[in-house]
Design an enzyme around this catalytic site. Sequence first.
Site, mmCIF file in Angstrom:
data_model
loop_
_atom_site.group_PDB
_atom_site.id
_atom_site.type_symbol
_atom_site.label_atom_id
_atom_site.label_comp_id
_atom_site.label_asym_id
_atom_site.label_seq_id
_atom_site.Cartn_x
_atom_site.Cartn_y
_atom_site.Cartn_z
ATOM 1 N N GLY A 1 2.889 8.729 -6.574
ATOM 2 C CA GLY A 1 2.712 7.319 -6.214
ATOM 3 C C GLY A 1 3.948 6.474 -6.442
ATOM 4 C CG ASP B 1 -2.425 21.978 -7.837
ATOM 5 O OD1 ASP B 1 -2.657 22.523 -6.736
ATOM 6 O OD2 ASP B 1 -1.321 21.509 -8.141
ATOM 7 C CG ASP C 1 -2.380 14.994 -12.874
ATOM 8 O OD1 ASP C 1 -2.903 15.289 -11.786
ATOM 9 O OD2 ASP C 1 -1.271 14.407 -12.962
ATOM 10 C CG HIS D 1 4.314 15.689 -7.583
ATOM 11 N ND1 HIS D 1 3.788 16.673 -6.798
ATOM 12 C CD2 HIS D 1 3.268 15.103 -8.225
ATOM 13 C CE1 HIS D 1 2.463 16.695 -6.969
ATOM 14 N NE2 HIS D 1 2.133 15.761 -7.820
HETATM 15 ZN ZN LIG Z 1 0.377 15.486 -8.872
#
Ligand SMILES: [Zn+2]
Length: 393
Positions: free
Chosen positions: A211, A104, A82, A181
């Site tokens: 989420g 990212d 991640d 986040h």
């Molecule tokens: Zn993230």
Amino acid sequence: MPLVQMADMLHHAYENHYAIGAFDVVSLDFISGIMAAAEEKHAPVIISLAESHFEYFDFELLMAAVVRAAERSAIPVAIHLDHGDSFESAVRAINLGCTGIMVDASNLPLDENIVQTRAVVDMAHACGIPVEGELGYVPGVEGEDAERHPGDIQYTTVEEARRYIDETNADFLAVSIGTVHGRMKGEPKLDIERLAQINQALKLPLVIHGGTGLRDDQYRSLIENGVTKINYYTALADAAGRRIKDNVESETNCSYTSHLDGVAEAIQQEAAHCIDIWGCAGRAGSMLASCRPCAPVEHVIFFNTEKLNAAAIEDMMSEGRRVLGSIPGVQRVFAGHAFTEDSPYRHCWVVRFSARPVIDSYRVHPAHQDFADKRFRPYAGDRVSIDFEGCGT
Ligand SMILES: [Zn+2]
């Protein structure tokens, strides 16, 4: 064969309109709790390891536990890096067993984001591994989750998303449409119209970061519009932390194990709740039937050498372990000697590749060519090389 191809996994979710939890882990309690939740619910699951959390654990050690948890499970599992920070960390994650990579570079201008993402995609695809890219910016509100470029939200636009996917060849896209986040402050507002347009334009699995803290109907709207992977960490960390706090307040002793009592179960409960809401419960069977397993390849070489003495052989083999082990898609290099005198070959290499495509990318990799041409083949004329594909655990 519980480790399945992550691209197949997310396409199954995309076609069947549900979302898979990508739960970030920071300890063994997280791994145990999340796997127990997925097994209890017969749900596929993505175990995620965020590079921003690497200060909390040893990535290599925790990866070994995650890989073992996936191997011994009966439900489909993917292991994901991640918020990968660099090309090098993507290579390291693949070589340690990740079956999906997020790159990212969303803090960079679009052109640079595309260049960096494309480099990781080319490398990962040559290893049989899919890539998630990110466009726009999902801000962080907590120190623990704030990322490299704190600031206001930057929404993903349809035009940029189309160009980004065309030019990077990324498999999944993390979009910024209103989540944050960490812990949501106030009522969450999502731009579902924007999400719907991105989904129409791309028609590939979309990912939501941040989420935690959405309403059930908001999760349903996300899933109806192409979201198949929901990154979820903060609420798990809060459930674990609350449990520890309660233990500390009620226990009279200072025992480490007493304070951690019930933490895995608290994480399990929270993850199971998500799995239910996201429509993921009960999907393990149909997913296993339709997804290809992750089948590592063992590249095996038996050889004899009469030109090197024992010390020179050891030297060559230890160099090989180091050089070959750093090539993308090489998960393990075993070098050994036969311990029976009459074996037809005295030495061997067993090199594990993440997947079949690595057979080709490894062969032409400069580090491999250099080692093979200068250090190995001139001394090992008598050799046999065979590639074996794994057929289960
Ligand atoms: Zn993230």
